[in-house]
Design a protein around this motif. Sequence first.
Motif, short mmCIF file in Angstrom:
data_model
loop_
_atom_site.label_atom_id
_atom_site.label_comp_id
_atom_site.label_asym_id
_atom_site.label_seq_id
_atom_site.Cartn_x
_atom_site.Cartn_y
_atom_site.Cartn_z
N VAL A 92 0.71 -1.37 -0.63
CA VAL A 92 0.15 1.00 0.05
C VAL A 92 0.85 0.84 0.19
CG1 VAL A 92 -1.54 1.24 1.14
CG2 VAL A 92 -2.33 -0.81 1.12
N GLY A 93 1.92 0.92 1.19
CA GLY A 93 2.78 2.23 1.34
C GLY A 93 3.22 2.77 -0.52
N ILE A 94 3.95 1.60 -1.13
CA ILE A 94 4.99 1.90 -2.56
C ILE A 94 3.90 2.12 -3.01
CG2 ILE A 94 5.96 0.08 -3.72
CD1 ILE A 94 6.57 -1.71 -2.15
N ALA A 152 7.73 12.10 -0.74
CA ALA A 152 6.20 11.66 -1.35
C ALA A 152 6.85 9.67 -1.60
CB ALA A 152 5.11 12.10 -2.01
N PHE A 153 8.06 9.26 -2.48
CA PHE A 153 7.54 8.19 -2.22
C PHE A 153 8.76 7.49 -0.75
CE2 PHE A 153 10.93 4.68 -3.33
CZ PHE A 153 10.68 4.10 -3.51
N ALA A 154 9.64 8.04 -0.89
CA ALA A 154 10.38 8.24 0.74
C ALA A 154 8.91 7.92 1.73
CB ALA A 154 10.56 8.83 1.56
N GLY A 155 7.63 8.45 2.19
CA GLY A 155 7.31 8.24 3.01
C GLY A 155 6.37 6.83 2.71
N GLY A 156 5.89 6.88 1.72
CA GLY A 156 4.69 5.28 1.12
C GLY A 156 5.33 4.20 1.47
N VAL A 157 6.41 4.40 1.15
CA VAL A 157 7.41 3.38 1.30
C VAL A 157 7.41 2.96 3.27
CG1 VAL A 157 9.96 1.93 1.18
CG2 VAL A 157 8.66 2.74 -0.75
N LEU A 158 8.57 4.05 3.57
CA LEU A 158 8.97 3.76 5.14
C LEU A 158 7.29 3.48 5.87
CD1 LEU A 158 11.16 6.58 5.52
CD2 LEU A 158 11.94 3.81 5.58
N GLY A 159 6.33 4.18 5.61
CA GLY A 159 4.85 4.18 6.48
C GLY A 159 4.64 2.55 6.52
N GLY A 160 4.31 2.06 5.03
CA GLY A 160 4.12 0.33 4.45
C GLY A 160 5.42 -0.18 5.12
N ILE A 161 6.39 -0.30 5.36
CA ILE A 161 7.39 -0.64 5.90
C ILE A 161 7.28 -0.88 7.85
CG2 ILE A 161 9.69 -1.53 6.97
CD1 ILE A 161 10.70 -0.53 4.22
N LEU A 162 7.03 0.19 8.36
CA LEU A 162 6.90 0.85 9.48
C LEU A 162 5.29 0.13 10.09
CD1 LEU A 162 8.03 4.03 10.59
CD2 LEU A 162 8.49 1.64 11.73
#
Length: 451
Positions: free
Chosen positions: A49-51, A350-360
């Motif tokens: 989802v984050g990605i 925006a990309f980093a936030g989606g990826v980090l948010g999804g991982i966490l």
Amino acid sequence: MSQGLNPIERRTAFSLAGVYGLRMFGLFLIMPVLATYGQELDGFSPLWVGIAIGAYGLTQGLLQIPAGMASDRYGRKLIITLGLLMFAVGSLVAAMADSIYMVAVGRALQGAGAVASAILALASDLTRDEQRPKVMAVIGSFIGVAFTVALVAGPVLANWVGINGLFAITAVLALAALLVVHTLVPNAVQKAPTGDLVAVPARLWALLKDRDLQRLDVSIMVLHLLITAMFVALPLALVDAGLQADRHWTLYLPGMILAFVLMVPIILFGVKRGQTRNPFLFAIGLQFAAAMMMAFNLDSVWGLSIGLVLFFAGLNYLEAALPSLISRISPPGDKGSAMGIYSTAQFFGAFAGGVLGGILYQTVGAQGVFLLCAGAIALWFGFMWSMQEPRKMRSLTLSVDLARRDTDALASALSALPGVIEVILIPEQHAAYLKVEDPFDLDQARATLNP
């Protein structure tokens, strides 16, 4: 001299704002609903989802500067057309997707239609120097409207047509924007000077080292990291707290309205005191309070709601203040390059936030996402603490034929005018770039350039 927009400039402002707004509305529409309505997609996970939410930022960040440069060489409308077609293709790929992986591919293709620089450059081509800030303000305001409407419309529309239907709607919006480009947007008969419109590769490294510009680039990167990370976790947290997905709009709509009301005192304080630094830091502080409120009130819709209002209040102020600041601080003749770096930082955030948010979210849950946001905001606040109060300057770009002119003497004459801080003359662009502050007389500058 006319103080208002002429008919061509009004048409330019609202038609290009419509194009920009339709595209951004399509990008934002999916953000508040993918985490909740996308659970039927194959391969669904918070990480993906984050990605998927942030994927547009990666491709848009990579292509923003090249697309702007291409528009300078091959024509604004051609690049805008190709970008909107790519956006439509990406929307259709996502609309036909039955897996979260293909949704992410579609979002990446949407971002590959990076037309922001070309749209702003075309707006500059079609407007007079003294009216250009008004046109840019109209376009900028439509971005805020698109974000607000998308937050409310996303949950409502998703309840009717689902995730795939939302992407089909964004494809239609892209085609509508394309129709506007070729029926309502005027054709440019000349190009505005390049330096303040698109990036100049030779200048990028020098601008990356500018400490004042670094603060603004970091600010927009963190701000959009927060937005995408929040919307990985917040919709799921609201469902867990008892607010069903089809009711999320009942929180977003009053939350955004209240946030706009809360933003007004921050603006008025800054205007009354003639300050930018303190309101800026206060808005960052609101974001920190919002993240902490959400992190420790996961079981309370009211707690999450209060956090959301605080977050949006800070977001609204910062989204309005940052473009104004970078325009004022950028060296004369380098605004295009400075804005290219700024936009790239925004989309990578925006990309980093989606990826980090999804991982966490996948590993430690919503609280981990909100605490990540709080930690990022704390570091951001510390980085911005040394920010100095910017001088009340503005940049002007004036067209002038410098052939057979003594440019050194002309630069000295312009520098001697009241209010002129810096002058750069570019014969190849037939342009005079000025950094000025009050008192400054534009007519006197024009008379000096064209005696």
